[in-house]
Design a protein around this motif. Sequence first.
Motif, PDB file in Angstrom:
ATOM      1  N   VAL A 181      15.738   0.313  -7.168  1.00  0.00           N
ATOM      2  CA  VAL A 181      15.488   1.251  -6.065  1.00  0.00           C
ATOM      3  C   VAL A 181      14.247   0.819  -5.292  1.00  0.00           C
ATOM      4  N   LEU A 182      13.190   0.459  -6.014  1.00  0.00           N
ATOM      5  CA  LEU A 182      11.966  -0.013  -5.361  1.00  0.00           C
ATOM      6  C   LEU A 182      12.217  -1.305  -4.597  1.00  0.00           C
ATOM      7  N   ALA A 183      12.984  -2.218  -5.196  1.00  0.00           N
ATOM      8  CA  ALA A 183      13.299  -3.476  -4.519  1.00  0.00           C
ATOM      9  C   ALA A 183      14.065  -3.225  -3.225  1.00  0.00           C
ATOM     10  N   LYS A 184      14.983  -2.261  -3.248  1.00  0.00           N
ATOM     11  CA  LYS A 184      15.750  -1.921  -2.041  1.00  0.00           C
ATOM     12  C   LYS A 184      14.838  -1.298  -0.998  1.00  0.00           C
ATOM     13  N   GLN A 185      13.899  -0.452  -1.422  1.00  0.00           N
ATOM     14  CA  GLN A 185      12.950   0.140  -0.476  1.00  0.00           C
ATOM     15  C   GLN A 185      12.114  -0.944   0.203  1.00  0.00           C
ATOM     16  N   ASP A 228       0.829  -1.212   0.000  1.00  0.00           N
ATOM     17  CA  ASP A 228       0.000   0.000   0.000  1.00  0.00           C
ATOM     18  C   ASP A 228       0.861   1.260   0.000  1.00  0.00           C
ATOM     19  N   ASP A 229       1.867   1.281   0.861  1.00  0.00           N
ATOM     20  CA  ASP A 229       2.676   2.491   1.039  1.00  0.00           C
ATOM     21  C   ASP A 229       3.480   2.837  -0.223  1.00  0.00           C
ATOM     22  N   LEU A 230       3.970   1.817  -0.911  1.00  0.00           N
ATOM     23  CA  LEU A 230       4.779   2.038  -2.114  1.00  0.00           C
ATOM     24  C   LEU A 230       3.943   1.988  -3.396  1.00  0.00           C
ATOM     25  N   LYS A 231       2.622   1.906  -3.215  1.00  0.00           N
ATOM     26  CA  LYS A 231       1.673   1.981  -4.337  1.00  0.00           C
ATOM     27  C   LYS A 231       1.926   0.898  -5.402  1.00  0.00           C
ATOM     28  N   LEU A 232       2.206  -0.303  -4.932  1.00  0.00           N
ATOM     29  CA  LEU A 232       2.403  -1.403  -5.873  1.00  0.00           C
ATOM     30  C   LEU A 232       1.120  -1.751  -6.611  1.00  0.00           C
ATOM     31  N   GLY A 233      -0.012  -1.374  -6.022  1.00  0.00           N
ATOM     32  CA  GLY A 233      -1.294  -1.637  -6.668  1.00  0.00           C
ATOM     33  C   GLY A 233      -1.432  -0.969  -8.017  1.00  0.00           C
ATOM     34  N   ASP A 234      -0.596   0.045  -8.285  1.00  0.00           N
ATOM     35  CA  ASP A 234      -0.628   0.692  -9.603  1.00  0.00           C
ATOM     36  C   ASP A 234      -0.096  -0.232 -10.693  1.00  0.00           C
ATOM     37  N   SER A 235       0.726  -1.216 -10.293  1.00  0.00           N
ATOM     38  CA  SER A 235       1.346  -2.116 -11.270  1.00  0.00           C
ATOM     39  C   SER A 235       0.917  -3.575 -11.087  1.00  0.00           C
ATOM     40  N   LYS A 261      13.684  -8.277  -5.550  1.00  0.00           N
ATOM     41  CA  LYS A 261      14.003  -8.088  -6.971  1.00  0.00           C
ATOM     42  C   LYS A 261      13.277  -9.134  -7.819  1.00  0.00           C
ATOM     43  N   LYS A 262      13.377 -10.390  -7.399  1.00  0.00           N
ATOM     44  CA  LYS A 262      12.775 -11.478  -8.164  1.00  0.00           C
ATOM     45  C   LYS A 262      11.247 -11.421  -8.118  1.00  0.00           C
ATOM     46  N   ALA A 263      10.694 -11.092  -6.940  1.00  0.00           N
ATOM     47  CA  ALA A 263       9.232 -11.016  -6.818  1.00  0.00           C
ATOM     48  C   ALA A 263       8.670  -9.902  -7.694  1.00  0.00           C
ATOM     49  N   LEU A 264       9.324  -8.748  -7.694  1.00  0.00           N
ATOM     50  CA  LEU A 264       8.876  -7.640  -8.535  1.00  0.00           C
ATOM     51  C   LEU A 264       9.067  -7.964 -10.014  1.00  0.00           C
ATOM     52  N   ALA A 265      10.204  -8.569 -10.350  1.00  0.00           N
ATOM     53  CA  ALA A 265      10.485  -8.908 -11.744  1.00  0.00           C
ATOM     54  C   ALA A 265       9.447  -9.881 -12.297  1.00  0.00           C
ATOM     55  N   HIS A 266       8.981 -10.795 -11.455  1.00  0.00           N
ATOM     56  CA  HIS A 266       7.946 -11.745 -11.880  1.00  0.00           C
ATOM     57  C   HIS A 266       6.707 -11.003 -12.362  1.00  0.00           C
ATOM     58  N   HIS A 267       6.455  -9.833 -11.802  1.00  0.00           N
ATOM     59  CA  HIS A 267       5.287  -9.027 -12.188  1.00  0.00           C
ATOM     60  C   HIS A 267       5.659  -7.910 -13.162  1.00  0.00           C
ATOM     61  N   GLY A 268       6.816  -8.054 -13.789  1.00  0.00           N
ATOM     62  CA  GLY A 268       7.205  -7.113 -14.824  1.00  0.00           C
ATOM     63  C   GLY A 268       7.780  -5.806 -14.324  1.00  0.00           C
ATOM     64  N   ILE A 269       8.190  -5.756 -13.052  1.00  0.00           N
ATOM     65  CA  ILE A 269       8.747  -4.525 -12.487  1.00  0.00           C
ATOM     66  C   ILE A 269      10.241  -4.721 -12.273  1.00  0.00           C
ATOM     67  N   HIS A 270      11.037  -3.979 -13.017  1.00  0.00           N
ATOM     68  CA  HIS A 270      12.497  -4.089 -12.908  1.00  0.00           C
ATOM     69  C   HIS A 270      13.013  -2.756 -12.370  1.00  0.00           C
ATOM     70  N   ASP A 271      12.972  -2.629 -11.068  1.00  0.00           N
ATOM     71  CA  ASP A 271      13.283  -1.350 -10.408  1.00  0.00           C
ATOM     72  C   ASP A 271      14.090  -1.658  -9.149  1.00  0.00           C
ATOM     73  N   PHE A 304      -2.979  -7.519  -4.104  1.00  0.00           N
ATOM     74  CA  PHE A 304      -1.924  -7.842  -3.145  1.00  0.00           C
ATOM     75  C   PHE A 304      -1.667  -9.337  -3.090  1.00  0.00           C
ATOM     76  N   LEU A 305      -2.721 -10.149  -3.151  1.00  0.00           N
ATOM     77  CA  LEU A 305      -2.543 -11.600  -3.039  1.00  0.00           C
ATOM     78  C   LEU A 305      -1.658 -12.151  -4.148  1.00  0.00           C
ATOM     79  N   HIS A 306      -1.726 -11.560  -5.341  1.00  0.00           N
ATOM     80  CA  HIS A 306      -0.861 -12.012  -6.433  1.00  0.00           C
ATOM     81  C   HIS A 306       0.609 -11.816  -6.054  1.00  0.00           C
ATOM     82  N   PHE A 307       0.914 -10.623  -5.562  1.00  0.00           N
ATOM     83  CA  PHE A 307       2.289 -10.343  -5.160  1.00  0.00           C
ATOM     84  C   PHE A 307       2.688 -11.209  -3.967  1.00  0.00           C
TER      85      PHE A 307
END
Length: 238
Positions: A87-91, A30-37, A75-85, A41-44
């Motif tokens: 900085v976001l992974a570190k956050q 919620d805080d990092l607005k992952l819902g935009d991508s 990094k891997k969890a975000l990449a699975h959903h097409g997010i290669h970031d 939440f359950l998918h992630f």
Amino acid sequence: MKVRQLFFDLDRTLWDFETNSRFALQYLYDDLKLGDSIEHFLHFHHTYIRINADLWNQYGNGKLTKEELRDNRFKKALAHHGIHDEVLAKQMSDGYIALSPHQTALFPGAVQMLETLKQQDYALHIITNGFKEVQHIKLERSGISHFFDTVLCSEEIGVTKPHREIFQEALRLTNCKTEHAIMIGDDFKADIIGALNAGWTAIHFDPEHKYKKERNVPRIRELSEIPELVNLLPIVAN
């Protein structure tokens, strides 16, 4: 004073890892607005659980360092959903490490069970594969640290459960004899097989009956069963 000494796993045995982890991940989602991508939440969450479990398995087998585990899981969890970031992974990684160990959900009956065992003069200890800096926070924040005389984190000796060395080190630290040690944990391989191979007695905490009952090991679904059970277990003569 009781001869027996009881050694508990922490995550998924006393501290409700799934509940506490999910709360921290939901906050970050919620805080990092992952819902935009990522639509739900359950998918992630499902992706993260799978990837995290795989990386922990690699860590336990010595194929991954602590830092690599922490760096790669988001990094891997975000990449699975097409997010290669990165900085976001570190956050997410930093946020999870900051938030998760401060959650306080325990399994039902944990405090009452520990109080009963203390009243019965058992010495209680922790053996955990979790990382030292967060495991002590979990114990303090959830209000159970005072029950334990010794907290042994696997990274302190360089091997994880089920390796025999960690059980031998636990005996040395607590001045306990092999035949007087009981391990209580949820992971059949790490906690139960590890303890049995070291010559200990073991109790398998399996609240959802995920495992097939093996090797004549006592299995419980509720922590409240432990005080009566440990008084009935015979002392093994080695």
